[in-house]
Scaffold this motif. Structure first.
Motif, short mmCIF file in Angstrom:
data_model
loop_
_atom_site.label_atom_id
_atom_site.label_comp_id
_atom_site.label_asym_id
_atom_site.label_seq_id
_atom_site.Cartn_x
_atom_site.Cartn_y
_atom_site.Cartn_z
N ARG A 78 0.83 -1.21 0.00
CA ARG A 78 0.00 0.00 0.00
C ARG A 78 0.86 1.26 0.00
O ARG A 78 0.55 2.22 -0.70
CB ARG A 78 -0.95 -0.02 1.19
CG ARG A 78 -2.03 -1.07 1.03
CD ARG A 78 -2.96 -1.12 2.20
NE ARG A 78 -3.91 -2.21 2.01
CZ ARG A 78 -4.50 -2.85 2.99
NH1 ARG A 78 -4.27 -2.50 4.24
NH2 ARG A 78 -5.35 -3.83 2.73
N LEU A 92 -8.29 -1.58 -0.51
CA LEU A 92 -8.67 -2.83 -1.17
C LEU A 92 -7.46 -3.62 -1.66
O LEU A 92 -7.58 -4.78 -2.06
CB LEU A 92 -9.59 -2.53 -2.37
CG LEU A 92 -10.89 -1.80 -2.05
CD1 LEU A 92 -11.66 -1.54 -3.35
CD2 LEU A 92 -11.73 -2.58 -1.07
N VAL A 93 -6.28 -2.98 -1.64
CA VAL A 93 -5.06 -3.66 -2.07
C VAL A 93 -4.75 -4.78 -1.08
O VAL A 93 -4.80 -4.57 0.13
CB VAL A 93 -3.88 -2.67 -2.15
CG1 VAL A 93 -2.57 -3.39 -2.42
CG2 VAL A 93 -4.14 -1.62 -3.21
N PRO A 94 -4.46 -5.98 -1.58
CA PRO A 94 -4.19 -7.09 -0.65
C PRO A 94 -2.97 -6.79 0.22
O PRO A 94 -1.96 -6.27 -0.25
CB PRO A 94 -3.93 -8.28 -1.58
CG PRO A 94 -3.63 -7.71 -2.91
CD PRO A 94 -4.29 -6.37 -2.97
N SER A 95 -3.10 -7.11 1.51
CA SER A 95 -1.98 -6.87 2.43
C SER A 95 -1.10 -8.10 2.57
O SER A 95 -0.03 -8.04 3.16
CB SER A 95 -2.50 -6.45 3.80
OG SER A 95 -3.35 -7.46 4.32
N SER A 96 -1.54 -9.22 2.00
CA SER A 96 -0.72 -10.43 2.07
C SER A 96 -0.77 -11.14 0.72
O SER A 96 -1.63 -10.86 -0.11
CB SER A 96 -1.21 -11.36 3.17
OG SER A 96 -2.51 -11.81 2.88
N MET A 97 0.18 -12.04 0.54
CA MET A 97 0.27 -12.80 -0.70
C MET A 97 1.05 -14.06 -0.40
O MET A 97 1.66 -14.18 0.65
CB MET A 97 0.97 -11.99 -1.78
CG MET A 97 2.46 -11.79 -1.49
SD MET A 97 3.18 -10.47 -2.41
CE MET A 97 2.66 -9.08 -1.44
N ILE A 106 -1.03 -13.29 -5.81
CA ILE A 106 -1.87 -12.33 -5.11
C ILE A 106 -3.31 -12.43 -5.61
O ILE A 106 -3.56 -12.91 -6.70
CB ILE A 106 -1.36 -10.89 -5.25
CG1 ILE A 106 -1.35 -10.45 -6.72
CG2 ILE A 106 0.01 -10.72 -4.64
CD1 ILE A 106 -1.00 -8.98 -6.92
N GLN A 107 -4.22 -11.98 -4.76
CA GLN A 107 -5.62 -11.89 -5.16
C GLN A 107 -5.94 -10.41 -5.35
O GLN A 107 -5.63 -9.59 -4.48
CB GLN A 107 -6.52 -12.48 -4.08
CG GLN A 107 -6.39 -13.97 -3.97
CD GLN A 107 -7.43 -14.55 -3.03
OE1 GLN A 107 -8.52 -14.03 -2.88
NE2 GLN A 107 -7.09 -15.67 -2.40
N VAL A 108 -6.53 -10.08 -6.48
CA VAL A 108 -6.87 -8.69 -6.79
C VAL A 108 -8.37 -8.61 -7.01
O VAL A 108 -8.92 -9.33 -7.85
CB VAL A 108 -6.10 -8.20 -8.05
CG1 VAL A 108 -6.55 -6.80 -8.44
CG2 VAL A 108 -4.61 -8.24 -7.81
N ARG A 109 -9.03 -7.75 -6.24
CA ARG A 109 -10.47 -7.57 -6.39
C ARG A 109 -10.78 -6.91 -7.72
O ARG A 109 -9.94 -6.26 -8.32
CB ARG A 109 -11.00 -6.74 -5.23
CG ARG A 109 -10.83 -7.47 -3.90
CD ARG A 109 -11.15 -6.60 -2.74
NE ARG A 109 -12.53 -6.15 -2.76
CZ ARG A 109 -13.17 -5.72 -1.69
NH1 ARG A 109 -12.55 -5.68 -0.53
NH2 ARG A 109 -14.40 -5.30 -1.76
#
Length: 192
Positions: A78, A92-97, A106-109
């Protein structure tokens, strides 16, 4: 990115010098200090004047002006994406991967899909050993529990060596299910 002014000094007793550079407002805190062998390279905001250099030399006599390609000091994805994507989407940015060898998953909404490449670039900036960033494109399913993935940045190579607990696994997360969260289970099996 252009080279940055720096001081190269013996790493022993460098804390006093770093404090003085901070007090003199010469230390560039946005960049990481590099360690190379017995020396450290300290990033500077600007080249010191002759008077400043003399003052620094009294604290640490072995001073050498140097340059280096900077590595940003970034706490998380972030932080790396500030001013690159709208502020209202940063949360909304993933904080973990999952970091699997040289591959990041990573998962991206959906709301972040237009910024997927920027997110991938941020991952590589924070984890320079990563060669490919994959985004999950479909959920895990089937007998082998493999999900769909799309390479968004990097070499696109997905076969990698994943190491944990002294074991090395040659895996391809696109072809086999692998999760760092199951490391204890792999340790249990390997210890048998």
């Amino acid at each position: 990115m252009s080279e940055k002014p720096a001081l190269k000094v013996d790493k022993r007793e460098s804390n006093t010098l770093i404090k003085l550079l901070r007090d003199m407002k010469l230390l560039d805190g946005d960049f990481k200090i590099k360690r190379t062998g017995d020396f450290i390279v300290i990033p500077l905001l600007r080249k010191p004047t002759v008077e400043e250099f003399e003052k620094l030399s009294h604290v640490k006599p072995i001073l050498q002006l140097d340059v280096f390609e900077p590595r940003f000091k970034t706490a998380n994805i972030r932080d790396a994406l500030k001013n690159m994507i709208p502020d209202e989407l940063l949360n909304l940015v993933p904080s973990s991967m999952d970091l699997i060898g040289e591959v990041a998953v990573i998962q991206v909404r959906d709301e972040l899909r237009p910024f997927a490449k920027a997110i991938g670039e941020a991952v590589i900036k924070i984890y320079p050993h990563i060669k490919t960033v994959l985004v999950k494109s479909s959920p895990i399913s089937g007998v082998f529990r493999v999900g769909g993935y799309e390479a968004i940045i990097g070499s696109g190579e997905t076969e990698t060596v994943y190491r944990e607990h002294g074991c090395a696994y040659l895996v391809d997360p696109v072809k086999v299910y692998i999760s760092p969260r199951l490391s204890f289970e792999r340790l249990r099996i390997a210890s048998m």
